[in-house]
Design a protein around this motif. Sequence first.
Motif, mmCIF file in Angstrom:
data_model
loop_
_atom_site.group_PDB
_atom_site.id
_atom_site.type_symbol
_atom_site.label_atom_id
_atom_site.label_comp_id
_atom_site.label_asym_id
_atom_site.label_seq_id
_atom_site.Cartn_x
_atom_site.Cartn_y
_atom_site.Cartn_z
ATOM 1 N N ARG A 96 5.747 33.353 4.790
ATOM 2 C CA ARG A 96 4.470 34.042 4.644
ATOM 3 C C ARG A 96 3.528 33.632 5.761
ATOM 4 N NH1 ARG A 96 1.751 32.380 -0.527
ATOM 5 N NH2 ARG A 96 0.128 33.711 0.369
ATOM 6 N N GLU A 97 2.796 34.606 6.298
ATOM 7 C CA GLU A 97 1.801 34.310 7.318
ATOM 8 C C GLU A 97 0.446 34.116 6.656
ATOM 9 O OE1 GLU A 97 1.660 36.976 10.590
ATOM 10 O OE2 GLU A 97 3.701 36.496 11.269
ATOM 11 N N ILE A 98 -0.160 32.966 6.934
ATOM 12 C CA ILE A 98 -1.437 32.597 6.323
ATOM 13 C C ILE A 98 -2.442 32.343 7.445
ATOM 14 C CG2 ILE A 98 -2.636 30.894 4.899
ATOM 15 C CD1 ILE A 98 0.096 30.357 3.555
ATOM 16 N N THR A 99 -3.588 32.981 7.343
ATOM 17 C CA THR A 99 -4.635 32.822 8.351
ATOM 18 C C THR A 99 -5.764 31.983 7.767
ATOM 19 O OG1 THR A 99 -4.108 34.939 9.384
ATOM 20 C CG2 THR A 99 -6.271 34.009 9.848
ATOM 21 N N ALA A 100 -6.141 30.936 8.486
ATOM 22 C CA ALA A 100 -7.207 30.041 8.040
ATOM 23 C C ALA A 100 -8.219 29.857 9.168
ATOM 24 C CB ALA A 100 -6.634 28.687 7.614
ATOM 25 N N GLU A 101 -9.421 29.504 8.776
ATOM 26 C CA GLU A 101 -10.508 29.315 9.739
ATOM 27 C C GLU A 101 -10.709 27.821 9.993
ATOM 28 O OE1 GLU A 101 -15.185 29.704 9.149
ATOM 29 O OE2 GLU A 101 -14.194 31.662 9.147
ATOM 30 N N ILE A 102 -10.901 27.445 11.251
ATOM 31 C CA ILE A 102 -11.125 26.036 11.589
ATOM 32 C C ILE A 102 -12.497 25.616 11.078
ATOM 33 C CG2 ILE A 102 -11.333 24.332 13.435
ATOM 34 C CD1 ILE A 102 -9.472 26.018 15.109
ATOM 35 N N ALA A 103 -12.505 24.696 10.083
ATOM 36 C CA ALA A 103 -13.760 24.255 9.467
ATOM 37 C C ALA A 103 -14.268 22.962 10.084
ATOM 38 C CB ALA A 103 -13.568 24.065 7.964
ATOM 39 N N ASN A 104 -13.366 22.115 10.563
ATOM 40 C CA ASN A 104 -13.785 20.841 11.151
ATOM 41 C C ASN A 104 -12.662 20.292 12.022
ATOM 42 O OD1 ASN A 104 -12.064 18.878 9.442
ATOM 43 N ND2 ASN A 104 -13.142 20.088 7.870
ATOM 44 N N THR A 105 -12.981 19.279 12.795
ATOM 45 C CA THR A 105 -11.971 18.609 13.623
ATOM 46 C C THR A 105 -11.987 17.119 13.311
ATOM 47 O OG1 THR A 105 -13.481 18.206 15.484
ATOM 48 C CG2 THR A 105 -12.281 20.292 15.470
ATOM 49 N N ARG A 106 -10.804 16.485 13.486
ATOM 50 C CA ARG A 106 -10.645 15.068 13.161
ATOM 51 C C ARG A 106 -10.100 14.300 14.355
ATOM 52 N NH1 ARG A 106 -6.268 15.075 10.554
ATOM 53 N NH2 ARG A 106 -5.946 17.315 10.928
ATOM 54 N N ASP A 107 -10.486 13.040 14.427
ATOM 55 C CA ASP A 107 -9.920 12.124 15.407
ATOM 56 C C ASP A 107 -8.738 11.425 14.755
ATOM 57 O OD1 ASP A 107 -9.551 10.570 17.667
ATOM 58 O OD2 ASP A 107 -10.898 8.998 16.957
ATOM 59 N N THR A 118 0.855 -1.183 0.000
ATOM 60 C CA THR A 118 0.000 0.000 0.000
ATOM 61 C C THR A 118 0.890 1.231 0.000
ATOM 62 O OG1 THR A 118 -1.725 -1.153 1.229
ATOM 63 C CG2 THR A 118 -1.792 1.254 1.253
ATOM 64 N N ILE A 119 0.680 2.108 -0.961
ATOM 65 C CA ILE A 119 1.484 3.320 -1.103
ATOM 66 C C ILE A 119 0.572 4.526 -0.912
ATOM 67 C CG2 ILE A 119 2.992 4.667 -2.622
ATOM 68 C CD1 ILE A 119 3.543 1.999 -4.120
ATOM 69 N N GLU A 120 0.987 5.437 -0.059
ATOM 70 C CA GLU A 120 0.214 6.657 0.189
ATOM 71 C C GLU A 120 1.145 7.858 0.057
ATOM 72 O OE1 GLU A 120 -2.652 8.706 3.623
ATOM 73 O OE2 GLU A 120 -1.663 6.776 3.972
ATOM 74 N N THR A 121 0.700 8.876 -0.659
ATOM 75 C CA THR A 121 1.522 10.051 -0.908
ATOM 76 C C THR A 121 0.707 11.307 -0.647
ATOM 77 O OG1 THR A 121 2.767 8.862 -2.602
ATOM 78 C CG2 THR A 121 2.971 11.264 -2.578
ATOM 79 N N VAL A 122 1.315 12.278 0.056
ATOM 80 C CA VAL A 122 0.646 13.544 0.336
ATOM 81 C C VAL A 122 1.649 14.679 0.172
ATOM 82 C CG1 VAL A 122 -0.991 12.525 1.969
ATOM 83 C CG2 VAL A 122 1.177 13.437 2.810
ATOM 84 N N PRO A 123 1.161 15.899 -0.099
ATOM 85 C CA PRO A 123 2.053 17.065 -0.100
ATOM 86 C C PRO A 123 2.588 17.299 1.310
ATOM 87 C CG PRO A 123 -0.052 17.567 -1.148
ATOM 88 C CD PRO A 123 -0.218 16.255 -0.461
ATOM 89 N N MET A 124 3.786 17.851 1.425
ATOM 90 C CA MET A 124 4.417 18.023 2.725
ATOM 91 C C MET A 124 5.077 19.389 2.817
ATOM 92 S SD MET A 124 5.294 16.733 5.680
ATOM 93 C CE MET A 124 6.568 16.730 6.926
ATOM 94 N N LEU A 125 4.631 20.186 3.803
ATOM 95 C CA LEU A 125 5.253 21.463 4.106
ATOM 96 C C LEU A 125 5.512 21.521 5.608
ATOM 97 C CD1 LEU A 125 2.598 22.130 1.987
ATOM 98 C CD2 LEU A 125 3.908 24.249 1.825
ATOM 99 N N ARG A 126 6.273 22.498 6.018
ATOM 100 C CA ARG A 126 6.495 22.745 7.435
ATOM 101 C C ARG A 126 6.088 24.176 7.734
ATOM 102 N NH1 ARG A 126 7.457 18.241 10.434
ATOM 103 N NH2 ARG A 126 8.515 19.521 11.994
ATOM 104 N N GLY A 127 5.423 24.362 8.849
ATOM 105 C CA GLY A 127 4.993 25.700 9.235
ATOM 106 C C GLY A 127 4.963 25.847 10.739
ATOM 107 N N ARG A 128 4.969 27.070 11.193
ATOM 108 C CA ARG A 128 4.931 27.368 12.623
ATOM 109 C C ARG A 128 3.695 28.186 12.937
ATOM 110 N NH1 ARG A 128 6.815 31.712 15.554
ATOM 111 N NH2 ARG A 128 7.763 32.587 13.673
ATOM 112 N N ILE A 129 2.955 27.753 13.969
ATOM 113 C CA ILE A 129 1.763 28.497 14.364
ATOM 114 C C ILE A 129 2.204 29.821 14.981
ATOM 115 C CG2 ILE A 129 -0.234 28.538 15.892
ATOM 116 C CD1 ILE A 129 -0.487 25.562 15.594
ATOM 117 N N VAL A 130 1.706 30.909 14.415
ATOM 118 C CA VAL A 130 2.057 32.251 14.880
ATOM 119 C C VAL A 130 1.061 32.736 15.934
ATOM 120 C CG1 VAL A 130 2.400 34.657 14.196
ATOM 121 C CG2 VAL A 130 3.172 32.802 12.702
#
Length: 856
Positions: free
Chosen positions: A644-655, A553-565
Amino acid sequence: MSGFVPSASGPGLALAMRFALRELRSGLRGFYIFIACIALGVAAISGVSSLSRALTEGISKEGQSILGGDISFSLIHRQASDPEAAFLDGLGAVSEIATLRAMGRLPDGTDQALVELKAVDAPYPLYGSVDLRSGQTLTDALAGPGAPWSAVADPQLMARLDLTVGDVLTVGRTSVRITDVIENEPDRLAAGVEFGPRLMIAQDALGATGLVQPGSLIRWHYRVRLPGGASEAALAGVLEKAEETQADAGWRIRSRANAAPGLQRSIVQFSQFLTLVGLTALVVGGVGVANAIRSYLETKREVIASFKCLGATGGFAFQIYLLQMLMLAAIGIAIGLLLGAAIPFGAGAALSSVLPVQLAPDIYPGELGLGLLYGLLTALAFAIWPLGRAHDVPPTALFRDIVAGGTRIPRARYVLATSGMVVILAGIAILLSRDKELAAIYIGASAAAFLLLALVARGVMWLAKRAPQLRSTELRLAVSNIHRPGALTPSVVLSLGLGLTLLVALALIDGNLRRELTSNIAEEAPSFFFVDIQSHELEAFNGLLEEETSGATIETVPMLRGRIVSLRGIPANEYDTSGGSGWILRGDRGITYSDVIPDNAQIVQGEWWPEDYAGKPLVSFEEEAVQELGLQLGDEVTVNVLGREITAEIANTRDIQWQSLAINFVMIFSPNTFAGAPHAHLSTLGWDEPVGPEEELGLLRTVSTAFPTVTTVRVKDAIEQVDSLVAQLSWAIRGASSVTLIASVLVLAGALAAGHRNRIYDAVILKTLGATRGRLILAYGLEYAMLGLATALFALAAGGLAAWFVITRIMGGEFVLLPATAVGSALIALMLTVGFGLIGTWRVLGEKPAPVLRNL
């Protein structure tokens, strides 16, 4: 008219001191366990606190060398821009270092290893020195015209790949020649957790490796040496200036004052745990204090009765023996403080080759004062009750109590005083703890265990009293001894119970963690993680995996690193994390984006965005973190990615099931958030059916050869490394926690010694009536075995409950009761009780009958 009646000017206390000193002229016989219990607990608390302080002071003194500068600025994915570099150059001397993970391969492709690659410039290191095995300088060792470039390596890498100086290693798209071996790297602690051995190259060689690509997981560190040995005030001014003028840089700033925050945090947490363990040992020792005082007062009944017959008050008798107890406690505290003060010096000499930093051993009055305070409060908490019982008992009752052996509750003032001391002791332990909630839970659990042990002892006595008549004389005598007046049952159960409970809990936690690592996680986790797959290589890379593997089973996702400001507009460094999940705001986090819900995710709150969503940036957050951080749907989260500082809104939560080691992220963003941003990809591979190590290593060689810039992490290797660390930590914790068991053994020995007086009478009478030494030994052995078994069963139940709570509620894992631990705890309890009991019994049976019978 009484000579004990104090005058109006109040000489009563002075008179009580005179009598107390006179009674102690006969020596300390009978109080050795008392003194040892106090000394052990005080030594544990003051020693652990002093050692922790010595470690943190050592880190502070070496802060510049550990950090590599007075200030460090770290960026992910990218180098500093021209304006940022100009700002740094204006602060002082600057050293630029790049760190990343890569694969080091033998030229013939027969073997490879994950390495922590570090590319340094000419000024490195600004503080300290890199010590090489040959004695040459780092500059000379890394000098070279080009491929193969020069490199220096960690001894572990040399051993792992069977390398010698002069051998060539392939890294990325270039080759390096090992010119020397690293003996000391001054700023290694600043790097945090490492998964591979160090390989150090010059920065000129980094470009040739081909590892620096858009979105590569690479960290750029800029260490600054401020001019003229800048003061703390000047340092604070630079930090404030950096935050004001470079607020959008997105870099992580650390100063020499917090050079190794992870290590310092671990030291504080470990110290807090061991302080609580030391307090537990002190409380266990408190049982020994109470036993010793109770036993001592048994021998002083005639003296107290005589005092009262001559007009002394109960308060005067209380004062005499309280002063004696305080003097004895002072001796134990003094011994404990001397031992505690010596621990940092001894540890510095014994562990100099193991500890990651140089200790700063010294006499730390605050830490020693803490041990003194705990020791004094514990002695008072456990001494006032037995002393208070003798306060207002009339002389006739004192003499009659020799036979009756009844239990009495002292008058209210002593009950309140004892309760007050216990509350103060618990309050200080909680207030001085970094994690007050954990300390409160620990102390509450210890108090509950203490009370339950008292109930267990009473329950065992109740059952023994109501047991049916047995045909075996030895067994009948053993059962009778368990419930008779003055029985050893409460002392034995209390003395061993807490120590065994703690060790059982730690052993079960350790066993479950290692079982989770080596069994459950190893079975569920993928076999490989592949990091830094470039977008233009992704299709070919996946094609190679599909071609080389079957049933995988192979799974691939985009990968970035960021810091919560910031969260909800509140800066991350000011946000309240008392509810938990503070780790999310420390450092950088892996992040990704997706237009569909991941297969291993389950929505708890909210809804996922449509596949063609193009509105305001949205983010899916981990459910537990949302709860602990006090967030809600609709709250805004600002992250810094690629400067770059990017602001996003929490749309949902996951377990999220972290223990599966599948691809999981705290934050998943809507795809439009990072439109056009350069990034790499992360891929995992796991076989549906178990495969052998030959097939795994074969795939590792194939991937490393075909895609040299892709970093491959073999999960089994990582699990083995973590398991080794867990094992070492567990042994360290259990070794330190064994101080509680030592205190238990001391108290047990004291309790058995205190009961020898009654046992002598029993043995003499029974031997006079025809009992043989063998039958008496068998009877006493059966008694001690039953008490030990009862204590072991309680320790297993209470320790198992504590371990279950930690594993399931705090760590979120699956708990399994391990039979080996159960058997081990029972054997320890049986060996201690039967062993110490029979040693004392042998002495009792050796007493001559005549002197005892003459005094009956």
